[in-house]
Scaffold this motif. Structure first.
Motif: not given
Length: 276
Positions: A188-211
């Motif tokens: 369960v932890a591995a499956a959740d981490a797999g989906t959470r990585v995608g969310g984290a990538v876009f959160t970081v990218a969005a933060a950088n996108f907004l400066g």
């Protein structure tokens, strides 16, 4: 092979991961740390395979150089969130005291309603340009959800006959917690981490996108997309190249996790989510 495993989907996910992961790992080794601004802004051709960005820097060099921060920050944040969330969730599920359960879970749940970009913007004001600060902020935002999910998934194992037998035999609480309960929730932890990585990538990218994240001159993929968005129709590769890398990584991670996860585990994961 486990029942329900989809090798075709896992292979497709692995193939999608090759370009962005290779760029993040090998890219910094074959490019200079400081990418020269030796071209015209948003130029096409002229010795630059993917053209140049707003500062006249080679887009291909930026793509090769920026993956380490774009993916590294997100993956480090998820790893830290899973580690801290697992400790809290498993300890809460294994505790026999209601007040201890509340003591472990209620404080971290105060972070649940906080908007992610608001937290990152506060961090960005105080520690602008520091990838570690951004990673810690993203990790803190993910800890409550991870802890709640793993607590729900661990309740049956923590209160089951195997755990009770281990306690009666004098096994240490740590061995019961991590040796039995932890192993039970690992899929369960591995499956959740797999989906959470995608969310984290876009959160970081969005933060950088907004400066709100890294320095505006950083080769990070999110920063490059933000700096070149106004010239999308003039020099599209300045936006499309880093965007494709992010999309391939996120889709690849999810396909790989879903393909390797047995169907029974996927069902258990969904049931655990309902029990949160």
């Amino acid at each position: 092979m486990s029942a329900g495993v989809r090798p075709g989907r896992a292979l497709g996910g692995a193939l999608l991961l090759v370009p962005p992961v290779a760029a993040a790992v090998v890219g910094p080794l074959v490019t200079d740390s400081a990418i020269a601004s030796d071209g015209m802004p948003f130029a096409v051709g002229g010795g630059h395979l993917f053209g140049t960005d707003a500062l006249g820097r080679d887009v291909l060099a930026l793509v090769l150089r920026g993956g380490a921060s774009a993916l590294g920050v997100a993956c480090a944040a998820v790893a830290l969130a899973v580690l801290l969330g697992a400790v809290l969730g498993l300890a809460a599920a294994s505790s026999r005291s209601r007040w201890l359960d509340d003591l472990l879970m209620r404080p971290v749940e105060l972070l649940l309603p906080l908007p992610s970009l608001l937290v990152i913007s506060v961090v960005g004001v105080g520690w602008r340009g520091h990838p570690v600060a951004v990673a810690l902020a993203v990790a803190a935002l993910n800890v409550p959800a991870v802890a709640r999910l793993l607590r729900a998934a661990a309740l049956d194992a923590a209160g089951g006959p195997v755990a009770e037998a281990m306690r009666l035999q004098g096994e240490s609480p740590a061995r019961v917690l991590f040796g039995h309960v932890g192993r039970a929730v690992l899929p369960v932890a591995a499956a959740d981490a797999g989906t959470r990585v995608g969310g984290a990538v876009f959160t970081v990218a969005a933060a950088n996108f907004l400066g709100l994240g890294l320095d505006p001159t950083s080769p990070d993929w999110g920063v490059v997309i933000a700096a070149s968005r106004e010239a999308l129709f003039v020099q599209p590769w300045a936006v499309l190249a880093p965007t494709l890398m992010l999309v391939m990584f996120v889709v690849g991670v999810n396909l790989l996790a879903d393909g390797l996860l047995p169907r029974a585990t996927r069902n258990e994961r969904g049931a655990g989510a309902w029990n949160r």
